[in-house]
Design a protein around this motif. Structure first.
Motif, short mmCIF file in Angstrom:
data_model
loop_
_atom_site.label_atom_id
_atom_site.label_comp_id
_atom_site.label_asym_id
_atom_site.label_seq_id
_atom_site.Cartn_x
_atom_site.Cartn_y
_atom_site.Cartn_z
N ALA A 179 2.24 1.94 -3.32
CA ALA A 179 1.50 2.55 -4.40
C ALA A 179 1.03 4.09 -4.23
CB ALA A 179 -0.03 2.03 -4.11
N ASN A 180 1.50 4.64 -3.07
CA ASN A 180 1.43 6.10 -2.78
C ASN A 180 3.00 6.80 -3.34
OD1 ASN A 180 -1.18 6.11 -2.08
ND2 ASN A 180 -0.79 5.50 0.01
N PHE A 181 3.75 6.03 -3.54
CA PHE A 181 4.86 6.44 -3.67
C PHE A 181 5.54 6.18 -5.27
CE2 PHE A 181 4.69 7.28 0.70
CZ PHE A 181 5.42 8.48 0.86
N SER A 182 4.77 6.30 -6.26
CA SER A 182 4.96 6.05 -7.62
C SER A 182 5.66 4.80 -7.95
CB SER A 182 5.92 7.09 -7.98
OG SER A 182 5.30 8.43 -7.61
N ARG A 183 5.05 3.87 -7.06
CA ARG A 183 5.58 2.32 -7.33
C ARG A 183 4.37 1.55 -7.48
NH1 ARG A 183 11.10 0.76 -7.59
NH2 ARG A 183 12.57 2.48 -6.92
N ARG A 240 0.90 -1.41 -0.05
CA ARG A 240 -0.04 0.28 0.10
C ARG A 240 0.78 1.29 0.17
NH1 ARG A 240 -3.47 -2.05 4.93
NH2 ARG A 240 -1.24 -2.55 5.58
#
Lengths: 417, 337
Positions: free
Chosen positions: B126-130, B123
């Protein structure tokens, strides 16, 4: 008269031992500033007692100077990381705004938005982010092997970055873009001031365009009234297409004061600081601002050579070159002049003389306020706070007490939806 | 007495372990200040502050503060206790993280630590451009390289590098500043760090969320390892220390702390709770404990009921005898060879 323009905004730009490159060598400069948190707490309280709108911290994700011999003659290779510094100051102050620089090139928007929102909660709504795209090769080398991105690429990334951050601060999540993807909204409550304040400093055409879209405050460098006025009018003129009013953005040029009770005393202190600049340090600093590495190979008493366009700090470069041509300065003279105030507007004189000059730019519509860059700490900040601020207050040009509790309150900014 | 040795004791707040009070936002700064000051008054080694970045939204998990900024603020209202912030290797770049913690260490006068979790949370990626996340091996190798860079950057300035020589015009000794010049599989970092050397040499590295393949990384690099209660087996701590020895470190340079959660029964039988800790400690299953508090008032019970019992048994040192976190933990002078 202040009737038409209201009151000016003031930032206290804190930087290690002082903004003058040789400040650390001044007998009264606090030389261990970069490792002394108590020093910063005292500076913050001095600025707060004088009712400054905000403290402003610069930042670079790397040392400032690649040449170790030059670097070792300045105090700028070490200091506090500004977000942790301001988080500490947040709970040691009550009213003053806390603005830190952070780069869009070497951060991710989710992490940056979250960290500044945390600073905003710790301070009860007094945080701001100064967006920079980072123009130095030294920083780039700490974040990969591909070097500095071209200017246009940096700004494309910065535009997307700023849009994601402002969206997250407004409770949004879900972004899929060219440089970034974010799935969720932030896991922190909304900001006590709606959203942290957005500050921006880039003055190139792309920098101005980005500021017109997103900035609440613009920090800039302008030597003359004409330069300041041209920048001010240009930026305010760019707001309408984005549905924004002129008062939605506060333009605060830097000012580097040397103030004393008498003009002679102020001039003597300025000369004393200038004398402390080693030639090689002055030339190296000038080189780095011009984004070229070999200025030292030109005759130091000759003129500035013709320079190619660079991928670095384009607007700052133009400013320096224009000044050298205008005043017919040699490299040594320009280096010394520039090193003292780092390309910003320098004012040397009595409290009344300095207040006159600030008043002229403010009332003349060339500034909404000023980011004050004291030559050395703590003395020059204390001098400005105790000599110039009361003079501005007497003229009705600056507040005598805080009207509100958040940084947006101080700056007279709307609360975002 | 256990050979004269006393336990390392840490406390942490785990708001996810119980319904939060209030449910809309985590504890405010004044409540957290009281919590940490109470732990400091009791002479505990450190407080571990979690970071909720990996988890999205859920009202019971919400916090008001990001952990490193919280530590900076708490450092100004405490003077002795260690302050450890969790920070993810996915959410940060190694240069930025090294700077943040080096700065926290100077703000706190040598009391800061970094809790690096080896548990990859998709999760967060998903918020750090991965959005594609990391494979287990990829995450581990990347984290190992990341930790090595951070520890290297923390040593970029010698302890006596700063000269402050105004008249001679030399601020630092150029010979005592060192580039990192790291070029690896995942990162390339030139250095040096633009923050001075830590008052405790380097900030304390705590590692948590270990799985079996992470053991060597921890044995080689960590100052403190947190193990979960479920994995209590004397072999684990002994294994870590043997591996540390194999890497040329003193077994005393690595402290193994067991995670223990305070339950409601603690008030009824504090001596039983102390028995459990003593048994675990004396069997050499660990060097001490990280006591997780589901809410801030649980600390009252631990400090008021359990700690006096541990002291009576000679298992807890009373008060602080040193200034830095490294010294509290008995790590000063235990540098790897």
């Amino acid at each position: 008269m202040s009737a038409g323009r209201g009151q000016m905004k003031l930032g206290a730009f804190l930087w290690a031992t002082g903004h003058h490159i040789a400040a650390w060598r001044h007998p009264q400069a606090h030389v261990t500033a970069g490792i002394d948190i108590d020093h910063y707490v005292q500076l913050a309280r001095t600025a707060e007692a004088a009712k400054f709108d905000m403290i402003f911290c610069e930042d670079a994700a790397g040392v400032r100077e690649a040449n170790v011999d030059i670097a070792s003659q300045t105090s700028r290779s070490i200091g506090f990381e500004p977000i942790s510094l301001l988080a500490a100051l947040a709970v040691q102050t009550e009213r003053i705004g806390l603005v830190s620089t952070a780069s869009t090139s070497y951060n991710e928007p989710y992490g940056l938005a979250r960290t500044f929102l945390s600073l905003d909660h710790l301070s009860g709504g007094r945080a701001g982010w100064n967006l920079v795209t980072s123009a130095s090769q030294i920083e780039a080398a700490n974040f990969g092997s591909t070097g500095l991105r071209p200017h246009a690429d940096r700004y494309e990334r910065a535009r997307e970055f700023a849009a994601v951050v402002t969206g997250l601060w407004r409770g949004q999540g879900g972004h899929e873009g060219r440089s970034f993807s974010v799935r969720d909204p932030l896991d922190l409550p909304r900001s006590p001031q709606g959203a942290p304040v957005m500050v921006q400093a880039g003055a190139s055409d792309e920098g101005r365009d980005l500021a017109a879209r997103t900035a609440d405050v613009v920090f800039t460098a302008a030597q003359t009234f004409e330069e300041a006025k041209a920048f001010y009018d240009d930026l305010k003129g760019r707001l309408a297409p984005h549905g924004r009013e002129p008062e939605d953005v506060k333009i605060m040029p830097g000012v580097a004061p040397v103030v004393a009770a008498s003009e002679a005393e102020a001039r003597a202190r300025h000369d004393e600081l200038q004398e402390l600049i080693p030639d090689d340090v002055g030339v190296a600093l000038l080189s780095s601002y011009l984004s070229i590495s070999d200025l030292a190979r030109y005759p130091i008493d000759g003129p500035l050579p013709e320079l190619p366009a660079s991928e670095g700090m384009q607007s700052r470069q133009a400013l320096v070159i224009e000044q050298s041509r205008r005043d017919k300065l040699s490299i040594r003279q320009l280096a010394r002049h520039f090193a003292g105030a780092r390309g910003h507007w320098r004012v040397v004189g009595t409290p009344a003389q300095i207040a006159d000059q600030l008043e002229a730019r403010f009332e003349g519509g060339a500034a909404d306020g000023f980011n004050v860059m004291p030559s050395y700490f703590p003395g020059e900040l204390e001098a400005f706070a105790t000599l110039v601020v009361p003079e501005l207050q007497r003229r009705g040009l600056f507040r005598k007490d805080y009207e509100g509790s958040t940084l947006r309150d101080h700056l007279g900014l709307k609360t975002p939806a | 007495m256990a050979n004269g040795a006393t336990m390392c004791l840490a406390v942490s707040l785990s708001p996810e372990a119980a319904p939060s009070h209030p449910p809309d936002a985590g504890p405010d700064f004044s409540l957290l200040t009281r919590f940490v000051q109470e732990a400091e008054a009791a002479g505990l080694d450190m407080v571990l502050l979690g970071d909720s970045a990996p988890v999205a939204g859920g009202p019971n998990r919400q916090m008001r503060f990001e952990a490193t900024t919280l530590v900076a603020a708490l450092a100004t209202v405490t003077s002795r206790i260690g302050l450890v912030a969790a920070a993810s290797t996915v959410a940060h770049q190694p240069y930025n993280l090294a700077r943040r913690f080096a700065s926290l260490d100077i703000i706190s006068h040598g009391r800061a630590g970094w809790n690096a979790s080896m548990f990859p949370d998709p999760r967060e990626a998903a918020n750090f451009s991965r959005p594609e996340g990391f494979s287990g091996d990829d995450f581990r190798l990347r984290a190992e390289e990341f930790i090595g860079i951070v520890q290297g950057l923390w040593k970029g300035w010698d302890a006596d590098a700063l000269l402050f020589d105004k008249s001679g015009g030399r601020f630092f000794d150029p010979e005592k500043m060192h580039l990192l010049d790291h070029k690896g599989e995942y990162f390339s970092v030139r250095g040096p760090l633009n923050v001075a050397r830590s008052p405790q040499d380097t900030p304390v590295l705590v590692m948590s969320g270990l799985s079996e393949p992470d053991t060597d990384i921890a044995a080689r690099t960590a100052d403190v390892v947190l193990l979960d209660e479920a994995s209590i087996e004397p072999a684990k701590a002994g294994d870590l220390k043997r591996r540390a020895l194999a890497f040329g470190r003193s077994p005393e340079a690595l402290k193994v702390l067991m995670n223990v959660t305070v339950s409601a029964e603690i008030t009824a039988a504090p001596d039983l709770f102390a028995d459990g800790l003593e048994e675990c400690f004396r069997s050499k299953a660990c060097d001490g404990f990280n006591i997780a508090m589901p809410f801030t008032s649980a600390l009252d019970d631990f400090v008021g009921l359990v700690l006096p019992e541990l002291r009576r048994r000679g298992l807890d040192r009373s008060g602080y005898s040193a200034a830095t976190l490294r010294a509290h933990l008995g790590l000063a002078g235990e540098d790897r060879q």
